[in-house]
Design an enzyme around this catalytic site. Structure first.
Site: not given
Ligand code: PLP
Length: 376
Positions: A70, A199, A236, A326
């Protein structure tokens, strides 16, 4: 008993998601940039994930960019508006996640943007007349307003805000990190330019998310390097993560209404339990209002009796949060903006489809017991 009620911080991985990911950890390990079979097969898997996600949101596959989560999706959206679309003024709220606010404050400090905040009332409801006023006085703005707040669960009307943004030709970014997988987002109807998702908030793996960036906007590059993600995001790809993200979103969409009904019942059960047993309990913002708050979050405040309340709950096996994970250890900018009085304890309970009514009753009973013990 162990009770996990901190699902706004992160959710447990769904077993089906794990099973979908394992072949991409063990067997399909190729680098998608390689031209050989091993590379081509994973490249195809990534592109089919992009199509599935785009299909769920009614977007085009080329509007979906995979990110590390996010924070990166929010940062990319804002930097696209500022550095790629030339926006010099951003309108936001005092309730945004640090993934948005810290970047905006930084850009203001470096002189790249001017920043305005939408006025709100004591419950955190945004004054959309003020938003219109800010848009009239600052043409060519970016509006950055989250769909649901991660600490108190307040829902903002992103349909109405999108319509207002369209009226004044503003760009609109909405942080949907707490609502993706919990509400249907249809970008063919929403007047939105950017959506951010992560996710691990809907039973997918950590470290993967995506940005929806409306066609016609050239996403800003945060990372410089290889040509992955159509040269928009170097590095990648996190293939198992992309597979897990996609499976998690598909599972969420498959029964979004069923999960919503089930989780809302858990939240209602907790509201009823706490109201009965906890004297002086208040609900932060719109947290207790079903139509105005995220059904996965309940935020309460009550007279402060014990500075170690969260530790007491932890000793009973109950994991909850004092605000957002957080900002743990520091005071919450969201509660300060709401004007929650000092000297009150705040607890955020956040639920998932894996919680049970027994867990809710246990948490409510233990919290009441701790309080009675301290107050006695
Ligand atoms: N935005 C909101 C509303 C969040 O709740 C979070 C995480 O808690 C983020 C952004 C950041 O997401 P991530 O942890 O995937 O970087």
């Amino acid at each position: 008993m162990k009770v996990y009620l901190d699902n706004a911080a992160t959710t447990p991985l769904d077993k089906e998601v794990f099973e979908a990911m394992t072949p991409y950890l063990l067997n399909h390990f190729g680098n998608p940039s390689s031209q050989h079979q091993h590379g081509r097969e994973v490249k195809q898997a990534i592109e089919s994930c992009r199509k599935i996600i785009a299909g769920l949101l009614n977007a085009s596959p080329n509007e979906i960019i995979f990110t590390s989560g996010g924070t990166e999706a929010d940062n990319t959206a804002i930097l696209t508006a500022v550095r790629s679309a030339g926006i010099k003024h951003v309108i936001t709220t005092r309730f945004e996640h640090h993934a948005v606010l810290s970047l905006l404050e930084h850009l203001e400090k470096t002189g790249e943007i001017a920043l305005s905040f939408i006025a709100h009332d004591e419950k955190g409801n945004l004054d959309l007349n003020h938003l219109e006023y800010l848009l009239v006085t600052n043409p060519l703005s970016l509006v950055s307003v989250m769909h649901a707040n991660n600490e108190i669960g307040n829902l903002n009307d992103i349909e109405q805000i999108g319509d207002i943004c369209e009226k004044y030709d503003a760009l609109f970014h909405t942080d949907t990190v707490q609502t993706m997988g919990h509400y249907r987002h249809d970008v063919s109807k929403l007047k939105v330019h950017f959506l951010a998702a992560s996710a691990h908030k809907f039973h997918g793996p950590k470290g993967i998310g995506f940005l929806y960036c409306r066609q016609g906007l050239r996403p800003a590059k945060l990372l410089h390097g290889g040509g992955q993600e159509r040269s928009l995001r170097a590095g990648t790809e996190n293939i198992p993560g992309i597979i897990g993200l996609t499976k998690a979103l598909q599972l969420a969409y498959a029964d979004i209404d069923g999960h919503r009904q089930y989780i809302q019942q858990l939240k209602d059960l907790l509201i009823a339990g706490l109201t009965q047993t906890l004297p002086g309990v208040n609900f932060n913002g719109n947290s207790a209002l079903a139509d105005k708050s995220l059904y996965t979050v309940l935020s309460i405040n009550m007279p402060s009796l014990n500075p170690n309340l969260l530790r007491c709950l932890d000793e009973y096996g109950i994991s909850v949060s004092g605000g957002s994970a957080c900002s743990s250890g520091s005071s919450s900018h969201v509660l300060s903006a709401l004007g929650v009085e000092a000297g009150r304890d705040t607890i955020r309970f956040s639920f998932s489809k894996f919680n049970t009514p027994e867990e809710i009753n246990y948490a409510a009973a233990k919290l009441a017991a701790i309080y009675q013990l301290i107050a006695a």
